[in-house]
Scaffold this active site. Structure first.
Site, PDB file in Angstrom:
ATOM      1  N   ALA A 115       0.875  -1.173   0.000  1.00  0.00           N
ATOM      2  CA  ALA A 115       0.000   0.000   0.000  1.00  0.00           C
ATOM      3  C   ALA A 115       0.909   1.219   0.000  1.00  0.00           C
ATOM      4  O   ALA A 115       2.059   1.147   0.462  1.00  0.00           O
ATOM      5  CB  ALA A 115      -0.863  -0.015   1.258  1.00  0.00           C
TER       6      ALA A 115
ATOM      7  N   GLU B   5      -0.950  -9.157  -0.377  1.00  0.00           N
ATOM      8  CA  GLU B   5      -2.373  -9.325  -0.032  1.00  0.00           C
ATOM      9  C   GLU B   5      -3.243  -9.349  -1.294  1.00  0.00           C
ATOM     10  O   GLU B   5      -4.197 -10.120  -1.382  1.00  0.00           O
ATOM     11  CB  GLU B   5      -2.807  -8.211   0.926  1.00  0.00           C
TER      12      GLU B   5
ATOM     13  N   GLY C  72       0.477  -4.888   0.967  1.00  0.00           N
ATOM     14  CA  GLY C  72      -0.744  -4.911   0.141  1.00  0.00           C
ATOM     15  C   GLY C  72      -0.553  -5.610  -1.192  1.00  0.00           C
ATOM     16  O   GLY C  72      -1.520  -6.087  -1.784  1.00  0.00           O
TER      17      GLY C  72
ATOM     18  N   GLU D 296       4.785  -5.388   7.411  1.00  0.00           N
ATOM     19  CA  GLU D 296       4.116  -4.297   8.129  1.00  0.00           C
ATOM     20  C   GLU D 296       4.641  -4.077   9.547  1.00  0.00           C
ATOM     21  O   GLU D 296       4.699  -2.936  10.015  1.00  0.00           O
ATOM     22  CB  GLU D 296       2.599  -4.540   8.179  1.00  0.00           C
TER      23      GLU D 296
HETATM   24  N1  COA Z   1       4.629   3.028  -0.692  1.00  0.00           N
HETATM   25  C1  COA Z   1       5.022   4.166  -1.265  1.00  0.00           C
HETATM   26  N2  COA Z   1       6.113   4.283  -2.041  1.00  0.00           N
HETATM   27  C2  COA Z   1       6.835   3.162  -2.242  1.00  0.00           C
HETATM   28  C3  COA Z   1       6.488   1.930  -1.674  1.00  0.00           C
HETATM   29  C4  COA Z   1       5.320   1.889  -0.866  1.00  0.00           C
HETATM   30  N3  COA Z   1       4.898   0.764  -0.296  1.00  0.00           N
HETATM   31  N4  COA Z   1       7.412   1.009  -2.027  1.00  0.00           N
HETATM   32  C5  COA Z   1       8.302   1.657  -2.817  1.00  0.00           C
HETATM   33  N5  COA Z   1       7.958   2.955  -2.943  1.00  0.00           N
HETATM   34  C6  COA Z   1       8.636   4.002  -3.696  1.00  0.00           C
HETATM   35  C7  COA Z   1       9.875   4.504  -2.968  1.00  0.00           C
HETATM   36  O1  COA Z   1       9.508   5.483  -2.003  1.00  0.00           O
HETATM   37  C8  COA Z   1      10.671   5.085  -4.112  1.00  0.00           C
HETATM   38  O2  COA Z   1      10.110   6.328  -4.473  1.00  0.00           O
HETATM   39  P1  COA Z   1      11.092   7.616  -4.720  1.00  0.00           P
HETATM   40  O3  COA Z   1      11.963   7.204  -5.874  1.00  0.00           O
HETATM   41  O4  COA Z   1      10.132   8.704  -5.061  1.00  0.00           O
HETATM   42  O5  COA Z   1      11.843   7.812  -3.453  1.00  0.00           O
HETATM   43  C9  COA Z   1      10.378   4.119  -5.247  1.00  0.00           C
HETATM   44  O6  COA Z   1       9.165   3.464  -4.904  1.00  0.00           O
HETATM   45  C10 COA Z   1      11.449   3.070  -5.451  1.00  0.00           C
HETATM   46  O7  COA Z   1      11.638   2.386  -4.220  1.00  0.00           O
HETATM   47  P2  COA Z   1      13.056   2.177  -3.529  1.00  0.00           P
HETATM   48  O8  COA Z   1      12.828   1.937  -2.074  1.00  0.00           O
HETATM   49  O9  COA Z   1      13.971   3.307  -3.902  1.00  0.00           O
HETATM   50  O10 COA Z   1      13.557   0.870  -4.275  1.00  0.00           O
HETATM   51  P3  COA Z   1      14.588  -0.213  -3.713  1.00  0.00           P
HETATM   52  O11 COA Z   1      14.919  -1.081  -4.858  1.00  0.00           O
HETATM   53  O12 COA Z   1      15.708   0.448  -3.003  1.00  0.00           O
HETATM   54  O13 COA Z   1      13.771  -1.054  -2.614  1.00  0.00           O
HETATM   55  C11 COA Z   1      11.835  -2.228  -1.741  1.00  0.00           C
HETATM   56  C12 COA Z   1      12.668  -1.849  -3.002  1.00  0.00           C
HETATM   57  C13 COA Z   1      10.585  -2.938  -2.227  1.00  0.00           C
HETATM   58  C14 COA Z   1      12.667  -3.160  -0.855  1.00  0.00           C
HETATM   59  C15 COA Z   1      11.472  -0.944  -0.966  1.00  0.00           C
HETATM   60  O14 COA Z   1      10.905  -0.014  -1.881  1.00  0.00           O
HETATM   61  C16 COA Z   1      10.511  -1.144   0.159  1.00  0.00           C
HETATM   62  O15 COA Z   1      10.856  -1.655   1.198  1.00  0.00           O
HETATM   63  N6  COA Z   1       9.244  -0.710  -0.014  1.00  0.00           N
HETATM   64  C17 COA Z   1       8.244  -0.742   1.010  1.00  0.00           C
HETATM   65  C18 COA Z   1       7.733  -2.161   1.219  1.00  0.00           C
HETATM   66  C19 COA Z   1       6.714  -2.195   2.341  1.00  0.00           C
HETATM   67  O16 COA Z   1       7.013  -1.968   3.478  1.00  0.00           O
HETATM   68  N7  COA Z   1       5.455  -2.497   1.966  1.00  0.00           N
HETATM   69  C20 COA Z   1       4.395  -2.606   2.906  1.00  0.00           C
HETATM   70  C21 COA Z   1       3.641  -1.355   2.988  1.00  0.00           C
HETATM   71  S1  COA Z   1       2.320  -1.471   4.173  1.00  0.00           S
END
Ligand code: COA
Length: 258
Positions: A64, A113, A110, A133
């Site tokens: 999400a 999910e 999400g 989460e």
């Molecule tokens: N919500 C909002 N933005 C998200 C996102 C999320 N769940 N997951 C990734 N993004 C965005 C990042 O903020 C980034 O945006 P920016 O370039 O404007 O800063 C972009 O997507 C790329 O993500 P980034 O983190 O730079 O890529 P990465 O390859 O370094 O890491 C992940 C990939 C998936 C490991 C990492 O993005 C992550 O941990 N995301 C969140 C996962 C999460 O906790 N999901 C559960 C949410 S309830």
């Protein structure tokens, strides 16, 4: 501007979540668009199956959209989870047409999910799945605590949720969380192969099977009783007459409702 790309390939609708620069994170607008699209697909007779995937090669859906809810109150959070479950995650699970998640990369929070709401999951070998989460000080809110335990077992669900770790595709396959793992360039073909097989069968019966299987997971319902009723109702359909006659006459069935 739409957050989805929609394409019809034969009788399969492909829905691609298209926010690659945010790793296809589910914001409110995307959830609403998915809900409207899947509702319409359910009513469209030319669509027999649906494949949901993410754009790009890195992510299915990375969760999400965290930036949309990090300042929410308890009441707002309650509404976020309830509304999301009602308009999208439960809707996908109850869809009268088979829905496959083509998990082409990260499926986190999400994203996992959403994949778990689908009837089947096909993952590419680079996919990473998890419910991280608790690392954000919250728990899954779109059905993850329930569906992960149903698919992978309670012990695996506790481990994945408590550790907030990512599971590799082959491990997800071993615990039943995904149906198949293939190379990324074969992902859509594998989904189409399954859709092609399903399209030869009675879509009326498939819809009945979806209701029967889901019933066993619903509070206050008895899946075995639902199965008996759905089984009996099939006998009143043209598809049943055609399917059984075709078998007896040693020919391929031509289902009237397909
Ligand atoms: N919500 C909002 N933005 C998200 C996102 C999320 N769940 N997951 C990734 N993004 C965005 C990042 O903020 C980034 O945006 P920016 O370039 O404007 O800063 C972009 O997507 C790329 O993500 P980034 O983190 O730079 O890529 P990465 O390859 O370094 O890491 C992940 C990939 C998936 C490991 C990492 O993005 C992550 O941990 N995301 C969140 C996962 C999460 O906790 N999901 C559960 C949410 S309830």
């Amino acid at each position: 501007m739409s957050n989805l790309l929609i394409e019809l390939k034969g009788s399969t609708q492909i829905i691609t979540i298209n926010r690659p620069d945010k790793l296809n994170a589910l914001n409110k607008a995307t959830i609403q668009e998915l809900s409207e699209t899947i509702t319409a697909s359910g009513k469209n007779d030319s669509i027999k199956s649906i494949v949901i995937t993410g754009s790009g090669e890195k992510a299915f859906v990375a969760g999400a959209d965290i930036s949309e809810f990090n300042t929410f109150s308890t009441e707002e959070a309650h509404e976020l989870a309830k509304n999301g479950q009602d308009i999208l995650f439960d809707l996908v699970e109850k869809c009268n047409k088979p829905v496959i998640a083509a998990v082409n990369g990260f499926a986190l929070g999400g994203g996992l999910e959403l994949a778990m709401s689908c009837h089947m999951r096909v993952a590419s070998s680079n996919a990473r799945v998890g419910l991280p989460e608790v690392s954000l000080g919250v728990i899954p809110g779109y059905g993850g605590t329930q569906r992960l335990a149903q698919l992978a077992g309670k012990g695996k669900a506790f481990e994945l949720i408590f550790t907030a770790s990512m599971m590799k595709a082959d491990e997800a396959l071993k615990c039943g969380l995904v149906n198949h793992v293939v190379e990324q360039n074969e992902l859509m073909n594998k989904c189409f192969e399954i859709c092609e097989k399903m399209s030869k069968n009675s879509s009326v019966s498939i819809a009945a099977a979806i209701r029967a299987v889901n019933s066993g997971y619903k509070d206050g319902e008895n899946g075995f009783k639902t199965e008996i009723n759905e089984f009996a109702n099939c006998f009143a359909t043209g598809d049943f007459k055609e399917g059984t006659n075709a078998f007896i006459e040693k020919r391929k069935a031509n289902f009237p409702n397909n």
